[in-house]
Write an enzyme that holds these catalytic residues in place. Structure first.
Site, PDB file in Angstrom:
ATOM      1  CE  LYS A  30      -3.584   2.670   0.107  1.00 33.39           C
ATOM      2  NZ  LYS A  30      -4.641   2.662   1.112  1.00 33.39           N
TER       3      LYS A  30
ATOM      4  CE  LYS B  27      -3.329   7.751   6.865  1.00 34.63           C
ATOM      5  NZ  LYS B  27      -4.360   6.707   7.041  1.00 34.63           N
TER       6      LYS B  27
END
Length: 295
Positions: free
Chosen positions: A171, A240
């Site tokens: 990811k 983030k």
């Protein structure tokens, strides 16, 4: 039929949980906002007052959460999933966290004979709603095979990447490309605009050319419509993720110049007066910078 628990019904989790209940899963749900559970109960799911209650009634527990801190609290907290999970339970984190967090939850799970799978997702809220997510999984292969029928109700590309943390690592690689390609796509849109090229034609040509990308397909229409506010894929999320990547690269003594530049651009864009700006709104900051330079 396995009893499935789902924790977190935000932009992504709500679509994922909806696919589960609509495709026949025995579904337990928990989220802090009780009103968010009502539509799922109306479709046949079972709401719970606490994570522990949900855990006690579930064999496979999925969570989709907004931050590293929340994942640690939900999985490892005093009243978290592991505090109530029975041996043999499979627990899954679909959140985007760092590798250290995934490995920490995996290690703590071993102590209780619980299987942990790090399984972050890609496809955005549209993919979550349509059940077409990509799900990247790390962890025990036997647990993965047991959980795969559940994953298949939420996604169309399901892959076991390897041992603990490899799903999260994949990811991170995906988010690196998402961020850099978004910036590149918006630079291309701005350049094409200045050249007087119709952007619909640009998208059509790029879809068949080496310069094409999923971020071109997604972001150029947003650039054309100038609908940047109240996005289900806001810049704060990519910031983030980029900070996770930056910290990881620092620990590995690996320089990622394009990633770091993308982070700077997204952070500057996030300072603009836009409510929940979409990742494509980085085009606004790029244009602003060009105008300040008289370009």
């Amino acid at each position: 039929m396995s009893k499935v628990g789902f924790v977190g019904l935000g932009n992504m989790g709500s679509g994922m949980a909806n696919n589960l209940v609509e495709k026949g899963a025995y579904l337990n749900v928990f989220t802090r906002s009780k009103s968010k559970m009502v539509p799922f109960v109306e479709k046949g799911a079972f709401s719970h007052e606490s994570i522990q209650s949900l855990t006690n009634d579930s064999e496979i527990i999925l969570a989709c959460l907004p931050s590293i801190e929340t994942s640690i609290e939900v999985f490892l907290g005093k009243n978290g999933i592991l505090s109530a999970a029975k041996p043999g339970t499979i627990i899954v984190d679909h959140s985007t966290v760092d590798v250290e967090t995934s490995k920490l939850i995996w290690e703590k799970s071993l102590d209780k004979n619980v299987y942990f799978i790090d399984a972050p997702i890609s496809g955005g809220p549209v993919g979550a709603n349509e059940g077409t997510l990509t799900i990247m999984c790390g962890g025990d292969s036997i647990a993965f095979e047991k959980a795969k029928p559940i994953f298949n109700k939420m996604g169309t590309t399901i892959a076991h990447m390897g041992g603990p943390g490899t799903g999260t690592s994949m990811k991170i690689v995906n988010q690196l490309l998402t961020s850099v390609n978004t910036v590149a796509a918006m630079e291309a849109a701005i350049l094409a605009d200045k050249c007087g090229i119709d952007l619909n034609s640009v998208i059509k040509i790029l879809s068949k050319s080496f310069g094409g990308s999923r971020m071109v397909e997604r972001n150029m229409p947003i650039y054309m419509k100038k609908k940047y506010e109240n996005s289900p894929a806001p810049i704060r999320n990519i910031i983030k993720d980029l900070k996770i990547i930056s910290e990881m690269s620092n620990r590995m003594n690996s320089d990622l110049p394009l990633t770091n530049l993308s982070l700077d651009l997204f952070e500057e864009t996030n300072k603009l007066d836009i409510d929940e700006p979409d990742i494509a709104s980085v085009a606004i900051y790029i244009n602003k910078s060009l105008k300040e330079k008289g370009v």
